[in-house]
Scaffold this motif. Sequence first.
Motif, short mmCIF file in Angstrom:
data_model
loop_
_atom_site.label_atom_id
_atom_site.label_comp_id
_atom_site.label_asym_id
_atom_site.label_seq_id
_atom_site.Cartn_x
_atom_site.Cartn_y
_atom_site.Cartn_z
N SER A 100 1.48 12.06 30.95
CA SER A 100 2.18 12.60 32.11
C SER A 100 3.69 12.65 31.87
O SER A 100 4.39 13.51 32.40
CB SER A 100 1.87 11.77 33.36
OG SER A 100 2.45 10.47 33.29
N SER A 140 -3.47 8.79 29.60
CA SER A 140 -3.11 9.77 30.63
C SER A 140 -1.74 9.47 31.21
O SER A 140 -0.95 10.39 31.49
CB SER A 140 -4.17 9.79 31.74
OG SER A 140 -4.30 8.51 32.35
N ARG A 198 4.10 15.74 29.83
CA ARG A 198 3.92 16.91 30.71
C ARG A 198 5.19 17.24 31.47
O ARG A 198 5.56 18.41 31.64
CB ARG A 198 2.79 16.64 31.71
CG ARG A 198 2.56 17.74 32.72
CD ARG A 198 1.86 17.21 33.96
NE ARG A 198 2.66 16.17 34.61
CZ ARG A 198 2.16 15.28 35.46
NH1 ARG A 198 0.87 15.25 35.73
NH2 ARG A 198 2.96 14.37 36.03
#
Length: 227
Positions: free
Chosen positions: A67, A63, A70
């Motif tokens: 990010s 994760s 992202r």
Amino acid sequence: MPDPRGYLFDLPATGRPEFASLREEWYPGVQDYWSRSTSARIFDFILGIRAVVIHATAGVSSSGAMSVMRDGNASWHWLVPDEDEEAHGQFVWACAPEARAAWHVRNDRSHAAVNGGATKVNHWSLGIEIVNSQRRDVVDPFSEWQVTAAARIVRHCWWKYPNLKQVVSHAVLDPDRRTDPGSHFPWQTFRDQVIERPTESLPEAISRATPMAELASPMVSLRVCCA
């Protein structure tokens, strides 16, 4: 201790896998961020692939790595999860379409021994990230599954891309700024798994299909529709 700036090997001219499966799953929601974190390739997205680049995240979770993607700061094609994550041992995360250039190496980086010293590495390569902290003060070993999973991705690419020639670390291409996948990554073991891993058995549906060179000519003349 091994120096990741020397992590580079050529794939042999013989021994290309006849079949190499890959268990991958799209990271949830990643499709919504491709427009801000990947680019159209400037070379053919099959014939133009020349290398696979191996990275490590310098973080401790999938994760955390995602990010970064992202926010449009970097990207890669696959992410190999760490041993304390649920996906570990099951599948790797697919993160960017192979047909697009992921942003995993700076555009002006190159190495004389890699694809003739060409720059714009992202456009002729595929990127694999492996979750690992890379901390220098604490040894954070890569799991056996992570190494095997990364090797399986490379074998899958070797089977799929006819002009794929080399496997290289990020540190080779950007030695002044990057050390990944780091000195604790077992490069020799990884290399051996890529090159010497026994070929997987062909699924029956594939083994029974008639090879292109053996196809019979049609009984009647067919109009070519798409030339």
